[in-house]
Scaffold this active site. Sequence first.
Site, PDB file in Angstrom:
ATOM      1  N   CYS A 212      75.058  38.088-131.905  1.00 19.71           N
ATOM      2  CA  CYS A 212      74.246  37.489-131.851  1.00 19.71           C
ATOM      3  C   CYS A 212      73.342  38.443-131.041  1.00 19.71           C
ATOM      4  O   CYS A 212      72.794  39.162-132.506  1.00 19.71           O
ATOM      5  CB  CYS A 212      74.580  36.644-130.912  1.00 19.71           C
ATOM      6  SG  CYS A 212      72.895  34.823-130.716  1.00 19.71           S
TER       7      CYS A 212
ATOM      8  N   HIS B  61      79.189  33.903-133.153  1.00 20.23           N
ATOM      9  CA  HIS B  61      79.744  34.134-131.962  1.00 20.23           C
ATOM     10  C   HIS B  61      81.345  34.091-132.102  1.00 20.23           C
ATOM     11  O   HIS B  61      82.326  32.776-132.860  1.00 20.23           O
ATOM     12  CB  HIS B  61      79.993  33.152-131.008  1.00 20.23           C
ATOM     13  CG  HIS B  61      78.180  33.319-130.609  1.00 20.23           C
ATOM     14  ND1 HIS B  61      77.257  33.720-129.116  1.00 20.23           N
ATOM     15  CD2 HIS B  61      77.028  32.695-130.941  1.00 20.23           C
ATOM     16  CE1 HIS B  61      76.709  33.905-129.185  1.00 20.23           C
ATOM     17  NE2 HIS B  61      75.833  33.491-129.997  1.00 20.23           N
TER      18      HIS B  61
ATOM     19  N   GLU C 262      83.286  34.736-130.666  1.00 25.14           N
ATOM     20  CA  GLU C 262      84.062  34.407-129.696  1.00 25.14           C
ATOM     21  C   GLU C 262      84.473  32.921-129.622  1.00 25.14           C
ATOM     22  O   GLU C 262      85.113  32.446-128.278  1.00 25.14           O
ATOM     23  CB  GLU C 262      84.342  35.072-128.120  1.00 25.14           C
ATOM     24  CG  GLU C 262      82.941  34.430-127.675  1.00 25.14           C
ATOM     25  CD  GLU C 262      81.110  35.161-128.600  1.00 25.14           C
ATOM     26  OE1 GLU C 262      81.090  35.881-129.788  1.00 25.14           O
ATOM     27  OE2 GLU C 262      80.169  34.924-128.048  1.00 25.14           O
TER      28      GLU C 262
END
Lengths: 198, 251
Positions: free
Chosen positions: A79, A180, A182
Amino acid sequence: MIAIIDYGAGNVASVKNALDFLKVKSIITDDPKKILLADKVLFPGVGSFGDTMKSLREKRLIPAIKKTIETNKPFLGICLGLQVLFEESEESPGIEGLGIFKGKVKRFKKKLKVPQIGWNSIVLEKQDGTVQGLNNKFFYFVHSYYVVPQDKSIILTTTDYGGIFVSGISKENIYAFQFHPEKSGDDGLEILKRFARC
Amino acid sequence: MLAFRIIPCMDVDAGRVVKGTRFVNIKDAGDPVELAREYYVQGADELVFLDITASHEKRNILIEVVRKVAKQIFIPFTVGGGIRATEDMRAILKAGADKVSINTAAVKKPELITEGAMKFGSQCIVIAIDAKRNKNSWDVYINGGRTKTEKDAVEWAIEAERLGAGEILLTSMDTDGTKDGFDIELTKTISEKIGIPVIASGGAGTLEHFLDAGKKGKADAALAAGIFHYQKYAVRDIKKYLAERGVCVRE
């Protein structure tokens, strides 16, 4: 050991949780020495371009990040950790980025909803182990700005949001994504797993 | 292209999911982590946990739940219920939630939206609006739908965006629990007036309802609880149905 750079604002816990789940060893740190000693460096970011650069400067993290990249140690930016690799951003005029790559960060035109929040798909623009087989898969994005690299050869993935934008870059051992991993389900974890093994 | 999101919602009371579930493959249907994991595997795009714990002393249990979910679920999740101050937001976000949802407190103290957005970013701040039709408009209700306010739902959504909200979670009190479908008119009216995503909520009973929420209601996402809890459909059934009808979804 992966060093997760904690500059005070990033969503470091999510990244740490994902790496823990994958049984990959990592530490959250703002200590430049630990970053330089780590095998790999992960740089997650949220917040604004200007605030991030300010925190990196205050915490004296810039030389460690530059050194990591210069020595071609595996690096993964997420990001804002992608955006600050460039020279400047429309978000924070006059603030210098890390300038590792030439180009700037631009804001989405208000044609669609800004920020882009949600799942969007990636198109692979070149072959690379970290994203192999993930063409057209969906990843989670939350952002209002996107990078425009001058050197097109670093473009790894692109995404369509009212126009095609660069959602991932790579150069040798340097990787950075706008989305992202994650928070992108199993496909996102797969990218983190491959990075941990690279 | 951005995918239409399907979001299962769970009501949590003192750390347990209530409104029971009938998942045969789940050992403990009251365990939020286990249920969240099930939805994750089914392909949920996000999750919402709504804390309905009445007792103030037991509210800390929620933080523990958030922490556990964050360690096992790798999609965004939102936590709402009883958030009154930025300190409440901080505790939930720090425990690992990606977003907080604020309803009553935002109506009572709209500047809370701006404070939250400044501290944590707009993307973290979901404003939940409970709306009920009143002739040609919709009134905003607070306190879990018990108290009518003077606010107009459309105006409130516009104001919330201006104050810094990142998303609107829009529940129609007229359709909620009916299984007759989302309130398309309400959803469309608000979605066309604001520039942030709208999550339609209340009334999902069939696959077609999800299609209508996106196509006719112009929603960016649809939230449901009962339809998933009672295993009428799995998240993947909805997505398959939508994909076959040309809706962009993450499969």
